[in-house]
Scaffold this motif. Structure first.
Motif, PDB file in Angstrom:
ATOM      1  N   LEU A  63     -77.061 -43.175  87.409  1.00 42.03           N
ATOM      2  CA  LEU A  63     -77.510 -44.339  86.648  1.00 42.03           C
ATOM      3  C   LEU A  63     -77.785 -45.516  87.577  1.00 42.03           C
ATOM      4  CD1 LEU A  63     -75.176 -44.166  83.528  1.00 42.03           C
ATOM      5  CD2 LEU A  63     -77.653 -43.798  83.575  1.00 42.03           C
ATOM      6  N   ALA A  64     -76.900 -45.728  88.535  1.00 40.97           N
ATOM      7  CA  ALA A  64     -77.100 -46.838  89.477  1.00 40.97           C
ATOM      8  C   ALA A  64     -78.387 -46.638  90.274  1.00 40.97           C
ATOM      9  CB  ALA A  64     -75.899 -46.952  90.418  1.00 40.97           C
ATOM     10  N   ALA A  65     -78.660 -45.396  90.681  1.00 40.67           N
ATOM     11  CA  ALA A  65     -79.874 -45.112  91.450  1.00 40.67           C
ATOM     12  C   ALA A  65     -81.137 -45.312  90.614  1.00 40.67           C
ATOM     13  CB  ALA A  65     -79.821 -43.685  91.992  1.00 40.67           C
ATOM     14  N   ALA A  66     -81.033 -45.096  89.304  1.00 44.11           N
ATOM     15  CA  ALA A  66     -82.195 -45.223  88.421  1.00 44.11           C
ATOM     16  C   ALA A  66     -82.351 -46.622  87.837  1.00 44.11           C
ATOM     17  CB  ALA A  66     -82.080 -44.214  87.279  1.00 44.11           C
TER      18      ALA A  66
ATOM     19  N   GLY B  31     -80.542 -35.275  81.521  1.00 43.78           N
ATOM     20  CA  GLY B  31     -79.256 -34.583  81.508  1.00 43.78           C
ATOM     21  C   GLY B  31     -78.076 -35.502  81.279  1.00 43.78           C
ATOM     22  N   GLU B  32     -76.914 -35.005  81.663  1.00 48.19           N
ATOM     23  CA  GLU B  32     -75.664 -35.758  81.544  1.00 48.19           C
ATOM     24  C   GLU B  32     -75.577 -36.734  82.718  1.00 48.19           C
ATOM     25  OE1 GLU B  32     -73.005 -35.465  79.256  1.00 48.19           O
ATOM     26  OE2 GLU B  32     -74.309 -34.189  78.043  1.00 48.19           O
ATOM     27  N   PRO B  33     -75.756 -38.005  82.475  1.00 51.29           N
ATOM     28  CA  PRO B  33     -75.788 -38.949  83.600  1.00 51.29           C
ATOM     29  C   PRO B  33     -74.387 -39.295  84.106  1.00 51.29           C
ATOM     30  CG  PRO B  33     -76.039 -40.131  81.544  1.00 51.29           C
ATOM     31  CD  PRO B  33     -76.002 -38.657  81.196  1.00 51.29           C
TER      32      PRO B  33
ATOM     33  N   ALA C 179     -73.606 -44.645  78.141  1.00 50.26           N
ATOM     34  CA  ALA C 179     -74.287 -44.086  79.317  1.00 50.26           C
ATOM     35  C   ALA C 179     -75.479 -43.233  78.893  1.00 50.26           C
ATOM     36  CB  ALA C 179     -73.310 -43.272  80.152  1.00 50.26           C
ATOM     37  N   ALA C 180     -75.323 -42.468  77.825  1.00 49.51           N
ATOM     38  CA  ALA C 180     -76.439 -41.641  77.341  1.00 49.51           C
ATOM     39  C   ALA C 180     -77.593 -42.518  76.876  1.00 49.51           C
ATOM     40  CB  ALA C 180     -75.961 -40.732  76.216  1.00 49.51           C
ATOM     41  N   ALA C 181     -77.277 -43.629  76.218  1.00 47.73           N
ATOM     42  CA  ALA C 181     -78.331 -44.540  75.757  1.00 47.73           C
ATOM     43  C   ALA C 181     -79.057 -45.166  76.947  1.00 47.73           C
ATOM     44  CB  ALA C 181     -77.739 -45.620  74.860  1.00 47.73           C
ATOM     45  N   VAL C 182     -78.322 -45.586  77.957  1.00 51.25           N
ATOM     46  CA  VAL C 182     -78.932 -46.181  79.144  1.00 51.25           C
ATOM     47  C   VAL C 182     -79.747 -45.128  79.890  1.00 51.25           C
ATOM     48  CG1 VAL C 182     -78.442 -47.219  81.400  1.00 51.25           C
ATOM     49  CG2 VAL C 182     -77.249 -48.040  79.363  1.00 51.25           C
TER      50      VAL C 182
END
Length: 181
Positions: free
Chosen positions: A87-90, A80-82, A69-72
């Motif tokens: 993540l889905a929104a981005a 920040g901490e995703p 998740a951090a890599a994505v």
């Protein structure tokens, strides 16, 4: 290329593995509950060991998911901490946003099932401990020689099983899903 991060593919694969472990945790909790429901407390050492093994694998998968998740997040510019909703929104145009939301929905449902199974196991184990306490009282007041050691072993197994069940909640998963457990 070999050795390069897999990005969203890697995150999705990790989420699938984490979901599999959550399903297995739910199965193990339900299995233990079935044994408790039939009064077969002699299997608590095995069911507790099964739960502990799943929890260990789940900790590893949660760590792997955090790395992915951090890599994505870095790739997609999420600061920040995703968590999964961010993540889905981005996610870029295409399937990734929808796929991540599908993971979120299914994992959230699994967490609800797990929480229900935890609560049911907790109640069944407390009842088992109450039964063992009654057996200890009966052993202590009986003039007949009794196997107090076996009753104490049952008590220890039920107490250990309860402690394991209390550790089955998944607050880090819930946090990543953008929910509270």
């Amino acid at each position: 290329m070999i050795g390069e991060p897999l990005g969203a593919d890697g995150l999705s694969a990790t989420l699938w593995r984490e979901r599999r472990q959550l399903e297995l945790l739910n199965f193990r909790l339900e299995t233990q509950l079935l044994y408790l429901g039939t009064g077969k407390t002699q299997w608590l050492t095995f069911t507790s060991a099964d739960l502990e093994a799943v929890l260990e694998k789940l900790r590893f998968e949660t760590l792997a998911r955090n790395v992915e998740a951090a890599a994505v997040a870095a790739e997609w510019g999420v600061p920040g901490e995703p968590d999964l909703p961010r993540l889905a929104a981005a996610a870029p145009e295409g399937i990734w946003g929808e796929l991540l939301l599908d993971h979120r929905r299914d994992m959230s449902l699994l967490l609800q099932h797990i929480q229900s199974a935890i609560e049911a196991n907790r109640e069944a184990l407390k009842s088992a401990l109450e039964g063992v306490a009654r057996d200890l009282d009966a052993v202590a007041s009986s003039p007949e020689p009794a196997d107090e050691l076996s009753v104490l072993a049952r008590q220890a197994n039920a107490a250990h099983a309860l402690a394991v069940v209390e550790n089955c909640g998944q607050p880090l998963v819930a946090e990543f899903l953008g929910a509270t457990e």
